[in-house]
Design an enzyme around this catalytic site. Structure first.
Site, PDB file in Angstrom:
ATOM      1  CG  HIS A 105      -2.053  -1.039   1.120  1.00 37.87           C
ATOM      2  ND1 HIS A 105      -2.510  -1.556  -0.069  1.00 37.87           N
ATOM      3  CD2 HIS A 105      -2.800  -1.639   2.102  1.00 37.87           C
ATOM      4  CE1 HIS A 105      -3.486  -2.432   0.177  1.00 37.87           C
ATOM      5  NE2 HIS A 105      -3.669  -2.516   1.478  1.00 37.87           N
ATOM      6  CG  HIS A 179      -7.854  -0.291   2.148  1.00 33.65           C
ATOM      7  ND1 HIS A 179      -8.682  -1.049   2.951  1.00 33.65           N
ATOM      8  CD2 HIS A 179      -6.771  -1.060   1.895  1.00 33.65           C
ATOM      9  CE1 HIS A 179      -8.098  -2.208   3.186  1.00 33.65           C
ATOM     10  NE2 HIS A 179      -6.939  -2.250   2.553  1.00 33.65           N
ATOM     11  CD  GLU A 309      -8.263  -3.456  -0.720  1.00 31.72           C
ATOM     12  OE1 GLU A 309      -7.071  -3.153  -0.841  1.00 31.72           O
ATOM     13  OE2 GLU A 309      -8.633  -4.408  -0.009  1.00 31.72           O
TER      14      GLU A 309
HETATM   15  C1  BGC Z   1      -4.721  -6.370   1.929  1.00 30.59           C
HETATM   16  C2  BGC Z   1      -4.645  -7.095   3.252  1.00 30.59           C
HETATM   17  C3  BGC Z   1      -4.244  -6.103   4.299  1.00 30.59           C
HETATM   18  C4  BGC Z   1      -5.263  -4.991   4.319  1.00 30.59           C
HETATM   19  C5  BGC Z   1      -4.981  -3.936   5.340  1.00 30.59           C
HETATM   20  C6  BGC Z   1      -5.717  -5.288   2.048  1.00 30.59           C
HETATM   21  O1  BGC Z   1      -5.748  -4.575   0.853  1.00 30.59           O
HETATM   22  O2  BGC Z   1      -5.029  -7.233   0.877  1.00 30.59           O
HETATM   23  O3  BGC Z   1      -3.714  -8.146   3.187  1.00 30.59           O
HETATM   24  O4  BGC Z   1      -4.146  -6.699   5.554  1.00 30.59           O
HETATM   25  O5  BGC Z   1      -5.324  -4.399   3.060  1.00 30.59           O
HETATM   26  O6  BGC Z   1      -3.674  -3.585   5.354  1.00 30.59           O
END
Ligand code: BGC
Length: 344
Positions: A105, A179, A309
């Protein structure tokens, strides 16, 4: 249609701005400039009672504490890049490893943790805020100065539209998403296992233990990943190690189209997701562990919400057969995702 601005809060000497939007139908959204974040989203149930369908916090300080990206804009690269490393035009780039051996991310201070410029607007179709951010060359290890805009529009047809646009002055990789964590019961149910989910995807990308795609594009047929017809999320979740946290290869062929539908039987709320993106990460909130105290003092336990997402596939910079995430000078990156609400 109304758009209101609340008093800003201070973050490291800079103001964070908060906006409250209401459309002609009484749907409400609030947004803040820290992380270009969707803070709340009030939509009606089948009785017409509105409830907040996204997780988050009551004030900025909650977002600054332990926070798994609630409602935030994710960039430069949503999801994982193996080893935090890629080679682009013969040059190797090393990014932060902030998720075990991998980059997640956008790194340590991704787009979810910066203050965006904000410009509220009203137009005949609805109300919105355009957020802009200039990510400097080298930020979190990524090449190129990237100019990025994320526009939220709360439209008068029960839709929240999110449009992304970006340009860069050196080749880079880019993968933007939102998110939000949804629970369509608006807090009445502590988990999302009874929500029914449909994803129009014939394939998914299997992952290794660190959640990096193995490279295989696997058919969903005969697997717990087959959501082509609506299925309760809880139905087969125990057949999936750790729960769902996978990228689905959408059937939309890169066109803005319906790709997923979620229905919550008690409230009657239904969420349709439309996107131009080729992939969709379905995350069933596996890592929410009840230690986070969110809105109105509520603790968020395992599977208390799900994320959908829209994105390019994880680790695309290292998987040449995945749709490319390279953005080059002179190109304009454009992408759109719509959350559409109804009841039945
Ligand atoms: C990911 C997860 C992660 C979450 C929060 C999601 O987009 O796929 O693995 O734990 O985001 O960080």
């Amino acid at each position: 249609m109304v758009i209101d601005e609340k008093k800003p809060e201070d973050y490291q000497g800079r103001p964070v701005r908060f906006f409250q939007l209401e459309n002609d139908e009484g749907l409400k959204a609030s947004l803040m400039s820290y992380g270009a974040t969707l803070v709340s989203l009030y939509v009606p149930d089948r009785q017409g009672r509105i409830g907040d369908v996204v997780l988050g916090f009551d004030s900025l300080s909650g977002y600054l504490g332990p926070n798994p990206y609630m409602g935030a804009t994710i960039g430069r690269y949503a999801n994982r890049i193996a080893g935090g490393r890629f080679v682009l035009d013969g040059r190797e780039y090393q990014l932060a490893k902030n998720d075990g051996p991998n980059h997640l991310h956008g790194g340590i201070r991704g787009f979810d943790k910066v203050i965006w410029q904000a410009e509220p607007f009203t137009q005949p179709s609805g109300v919105g805020v355009r957020f802009s951010y200039l990510s400097p060359d080298g930020e979190e290890g990524y090449p190129g100065n990237l100019s990025c805009q994320v526009t939220y529009l709360l439209a008068n047809n029960s839709q929240l539209e999110i449009s992304y646009q970006a340009t860069v002055d050196r080749p880079t990789h880019l993968n933007l998403t939102n998110h939000s964590y949804f629970n369509l019961s608006a807090g009445a149910r502590n988990n999302i296992l009874d929500h029914e989910l449909q994803i129009l995807a014939s394939a998914f990308t299997p992952v290794d233990k660190t959640l990096i795609p193995t490279g295989e594009i696997k058919s969903v047929a005969g697997t717990p990943f087959d959501f082509r017809q609506p299925v309760r999320i809880g139905e087969r979740i125990n057949q999936v190690d750790g729960g769902y946290d996978h990228n689905f290869v959408l059937d939309n062929k890169g066109e803005l189209a319906l790709v997923a539908r979620v229905f919550e039987p008690d409230s009657g709320r239904q969420l349709d997701l439309l996107t131009t993106e080729p992939g969709l990460q379905f995350y069933s909130g596996n890592f929410l562990d009840g230690t986070i105290i969110g809105k109105s003092g509520k603790t968020y336990g395992p599977r208390s919400a799900f994320s959908l997402e829209s994105q390019h596939f994880p680790d695309s910079p290292n998987q040449p057969h995945f749709p490319s995430t390279v953005l080059r000078p002179g190109q304009v990156f454009r992408s759109k995702t719509i959350f559409r609400f109804s009841t039945r």
